[in-house]
Design an enzyme around this catalytic site. Structure first.
Site, PDB file in Angstrom:
ATOM      1  N   MET A 218       0.836  -1.196   0.000  1.00  0.00           N
ATOM      2  CA  MET A 218       0.000   0.000   0.000  1.00  0.00           C
ATOM      3  C   MET A 218       0.873   1.249   0.000  1.00  0.00           C
ATOM      4  SD  MET A 218      -2.917  -1.179   2.746  1.00  0.00           S
ATOM      5  CE  MET A 218      -3.979   0.219   2.404  1.00  0.00           C
ATOM      6  N   CYS A 219       0.289   2.351  -0.403  1.00  0.00           N
ATOM      7  CA  CYS A 219       1.019   3.607  -0.511  1.00  0.00           C
ATOM      8  C   CYS A 219       1.255   4.229   0.861  1.00  0.00           C
ATOM      9  CB  CYS A 219       0.249   4.572  -1.402  1.00  0.00           C
ATOM     10  SG  CYS A 219      -0.185   3.900  -3.029  1.00  0.00           S
TER      11      CYS A 219
END
Length: 261
Positions: free
Chosen positions: A1-2
């Site tokens: 995930m970012c």
């Protein structure tokens, strides 16, 4: 995930300390190396830097680390590509104009089969689910209000809109129009408010420490929001799943902090 980073202050402040550690997550201390970006609000406008390369090795990121741009609202993002190729147009934060103000948005998470109906002024330039969500939010805000409403009213509208996006997947996001910083968590987000008496802090991702008391005044107040804590010796507060918060002048607006599940 970012990875997400947001800052909201009561006086223009530089984000160089937090960003020094945050940038390392873009390919050095973490594997998010598919682009990054940062936006600094200046009045109604925003100074935005985007780079499809890894933040840890980016000359633009090095410029941000060394050039203390002061702002009351900052949003930064490090991308791990899940929807859309590694291209400049897919780098967050995204920006749009509404009611004569620049709006900036960044998202961490995946929205499955998310294709909202966009029929107004707002359409994505890139290929990400994130930009589609941002365009839909801007469209629905424009439909809900004829002109720029107060921050509290905007927060109530966002509280109604955000769950309609979050039901499609993971939706951790930061949004600002230069007046406030809105943060919504589906899975992972935390924050800290720094104010007098200021103390020392050391970064998690880089061997760097600072004594904030040497760089602040007793009136200063700074709120920082991140995917995970940026420092190893401060007490960060985690968001609950479904929580929406708004920060104004470096303070959490307690009456607007609600949980929407």
């Amino acid at each position: 995930m970012c990875q997400l980073l947001g800052m909201n202050c009561n006086t223009p402040t530089d984000v160089t300390f937090s960003f020094a550690g945050f940038a390392q997550r873009g390919g050095r201390t973490d594997h998010h190396a598919d682009g990054w970006g940062i936006a600094f609000f200046e009045g109604r406008g925003a100074r935005v830097f985007l780079d499809p390369g890894a933040a840890a090795d980016s000359p633009i990121a090095e410029l941000i680390r060394r050039y203390p741009i002061k702002s009351k609202n900052v949003i930064a993002h490090i991308r791990k590509a899940t929807v859309g190729p590694v291209l400049l147009e897919n780098c967050h934060p995204f920006q749009r104009e509404l009611w004569g103000r620049t709006w900036v948005f960044a998202h961490n998470g995946d929205l499955k089969d998310y294709h909202p109906r966009l029929h107004g002024h707002f359409h994505p330039v890139g290929d990400t689910d994130s930009e589609r969500a941002f365009c839909w939010l801007m469209q629905e805000l424009a439909k809900s209000h004829a002109s720029l409403p107060p921050v509290a009213e905007l927060t109530r509208t966002l509280a109604e809109l955000l769950p309609r996006v979050a039901r499609h997947g993971s939706f951790n996001m930061l949004l600002s129009n230069g007046q406030a910083l809105w943060a919504h968590a589906s899975t992972k987000l935390c924050y800290i408010v720094r104010q007098h008496p200021f103390a020392r802090a050391r970064l998690q991702d880089e061997d760097l420490a600072i004594n904030f008391a040497e760089h602040t005044t007793p009136r200063d107040r700074v709120a920082v929001v991140a995917t995970t804590p940026l420092t190893c010796d401060e007490a960060w507060t985690p968001f609950a799943p479904g929580e929406l918060a708004v920060f104004v002048d470096g303070a959490l607006q307690a009456l607007e902090l609600q949980s929407f599940r």
